[in-house]
Design a protein around this motif. Structure first.
Motif, PDB file in Angstrom:
ATOM      1  N   CYS A 271       0.845  -1.196   0.000  1.00  0.00           N
ATOM      2  CA  CYS A 271       0.000   0.000   0.000  1.00  0.00           C
ATOM      3  C   CYS A 271       0.876   1.239   0.000  1.00  0.00           C
ATOM      4  O   CYS A 271       2.012   1.220   0.464  1.00  0.00           O
ATOM      5  CB  CYS A 271      -0.923   0.010   1.205  1.00  0.00           C
ATOM      6  N   TRP A 272       0.323   2.306  -0.539  1.00  0.00           N
ATOM      7  CA  TRP A 272       0.976   3.597  -0.520  1.00  0.00           C
ATOM      8  C   TRP A 272       0.687   4.282   0.803  1.00  0.00           C
ATOM      9  O   TRP A 272      -0.385   4.131   1.368  1.00  0.00           O
ATOM     10  CB  TRP A 272       0.464   4.469  -1.659  1.00  0.00           C
ATOM     11  N   GLN A 273       1.636   5.052   1.269  1.00  0.00           N
ATOM     12  CA  GLN A 273       1.465   5.895   2.444  1.00  0.00           C
ATOM     13  C   GLN A 273       0.318   6.872   2.155  1.00  0.00           C
ATOM     14  O   GLN A 273       0.162   7.348   1.037  1.00  0.00           O
ATOM     15  CB  GLN A 273       2.775   6.635   2.666  1.00  0.00           C
ATOM     16  N   ARG A 274      -0.476   7.181   3.143  1.00  0.00           N
ATOM     17  CA  ARG A 274      -1.582   8.135   3.002  1.00  0.00           C
ATOM     18  C   ARG A 274      -1.300   9.337   3.898  1.00  0.00           C
ATOM     19  O   ARG A 274      -1.482   9.266   5.107  1.00  0.00           O
ATOM     20  CB  ARG A 274      -2.916   7.502   3.406  1.00  0.00           C
ATOM     21  N   THR A 275      -0.843  10.415   3.316  1.00  0.00           N
ATOM     22  CA  THR A 275      -0.585  11.618   4.104  1.00  0.00           C
ATOM     23  C   THR A 275      -1.889  12.384   4.281  1.00  0.00           C
ATOM     24  O   THR A 275      -2.866  12.142   3.571  1.00  0.00           O
ATOM     25  CB  THR A 275       0.441  12.527   3.401  1.00  0.00           C
ATOM     26  N   SER A 276      -1.903  13.338   5.201  1.00  0.00           N
ATOM     27  CA  SER A 276      -3.131  14.105   5.429  1.00  0.00           C
ATOM     28  C   SER A 276      -3.536  14.885   4.178  1.00  0.00           C
ATOM     29  O   SER A 276      -4.721  14.983   3.858  1.00  0.00           O
ATOM     30  CB  SER A 276      -2.970  15.038   6.620  1.00  0.00           C
TER      31      SER A 276
ATOM     32  N   PHE B 122      -2.977  14.010   1.078  1.00  0.00           N
ATOM     33  CA  PHE B 122      -3.492  13.014   0.131  1.00  0.00           C
ATOM     34  C   PHE B 122      -4.966  12.725   0.429  1.00  0.00           C
ATOM     35  O   PHE B 122      -5.807  12.722  -0.455  1.00  0.00           O
ATOM     36  CB  PHE B 122      -2.661  11.732   0.246  1.00  0.00           C
ATOM     37  N   VAL B 123      -5.282  12.542   1.692  1.00  0.00           N
ATOM     38  CA  VAL B 123      -6.654  12.247   2.114  1.00  0.00           C
ATOM     39  C   VAL B 123      -7.551  13.473   1.947  1.00  0.00           C
ATOM     40  O   VAL B 123      -8.666  13.379   1.431  1.00  0.00           O
ATOM     41  CB  VAL B 123      -6.676  11.753   3.580  1.00  0.00           C
TER      42      VAL B 123
ATOM     43  N   ALA C 199      -8.907  14.085  -1.415  1.00  0.00           N
ATOM     44  CA  ALA C 199      -9.719  12.959  -1.900  1.00  0.00           C
ATOM     45  C   ALA C 199      -9.038  12.204  -3.043  1.00  0.00           C
ATOM     46  O   ALA C 199      -9.697  11.726  -3.961  1.00  0.00           O
ATOM     47  CB  ALA C 199     -11.116  13.440  -2.314  1.00  0.00           C
ATOM     48  N   SER C 200      -7.714  12.107  -2.968  1.00  0.00           N
ATOM     49  CA  SER C 200      -6.984  11.317  -3.964  1.00  0.00           C
ATOM     50  C   SER C 200      -7.305   9.848  -3.761  1.00  0.00           C
ATOM     51  O   SER C 200      -7.413   9.386  -2.629  1.00  0.00           O
ATOM     52  CB  SER C 200      -5.482  11.553  -3.824  1.00  0.00           C
ATOM     53  N   ASP C 201      -7.472   9.128  -4.846  1.00  0.00           N
ATOM     54  CA  ASP C 201      -7.825   7.709  -4.777  1.00  0.00           C
ATOM     55  C   ASP C 201      -6.640   6.782  -4.966  1.00  0.00           C
ATOM     56  O   ASP C 201      -6.515   5.781  -4.294  1.00  0.00           O
ATOM     57  CB  ASP C 201      -8.810   7.336  -5.899  1.00  0.00           C
ATOM     58  N   LYS C 202      -5.805   7.130  -5.926  1.00  0.00           N
ATOM     59  CA  LYS C 202      -4.872   6.149  -6.429  1.00  0.00           C
ATOM     60  C   LYS C 202      -3.603   6.828  -6.935  1.00  0.00           C
ATOM     61  O   LYS C 202      -3.667   7.903  -7.516  1.00  0.00           O
ATOM     62  CB  LYS C 202      -5.598   5.438  -7.576  1.00  0.00           C
ATOM     63  N   ILE C 203      -2.470   6.172  -6.728  1.00  0.00           N
ATOM     64  CA  ILE C 203      -1.205   6.630  -7.294  1.00  0.00           C
ATOM     65  C   ILE C 203      -1.094   6.014  -8.685  1.00  0.00           C
ATOM     66  O   ILE C 203      -1.227   4.799  -8.851  1.00  0.00           O
ATOM     67  CB  ILE C 203      -0.011   6.209  -6.412  1.00  0.00           C
ATOM     68  N   VAL C 204      -0.859   6.857  -9.681  1.00  0.00           N
ATOM     69  CA  VAL C 204      -0.789   6.364 -11.061  1.00  0.00           C
ATOM     70  C   VAL C 204       0.634   6.329 -11.596  1.00  0.00           C
ATOM     71  O   VAL C 204       0.949   5.518 -12.470  1.00  0.00           O
ATOM     72  CB  VAL C 204      -1.699   7.179 -12.007  1.00  0.00           C
TER      73      VAL C 204
END
Length: 72
Positions: free
Chosen positions: A47-52, A54-55, A58-63
């Motif tokens: 999984c990718w790290q979820r920074t504040s 990023f959340v 409302a980012s969904d996915k790393i492309v």
């Protein structure tokens, strides 16, 4: 600092030993925002790290992602 070419997250993920986080990379999300993140290499999946930020955005996915290479 030298930056490498963008790599598709579908083609390849940042390398790390199983159970550990990768080195920090630049990661582009599906909305076009760029973050400095790490990738966790889990035994079954990762999984990718979820920074504040990023959340919050409302980012969904790393492309795409790319290495950050520090010159000595």
């Amino acid at each position: 600092m030298i930056v490498s070419e963008w790599i598709s997250a579908e083609d390849r993920l940042p390398e790390s030993n199983e159970g550990y986080w990768s080195s920090m990379v630049e990661a582009k999300c599906n909305l076009g925002f760029i973050y400095n993140l790490s990738y966790f290499n889990g035994s079954d999946s990762g999984c990718w790290q979820r920074t504040s930020s990023f959340v919050r955005r409302a980012s969904d996915k790393i492309v795409q992602w790319r290495l950050l290479i520090h010159e000595d």
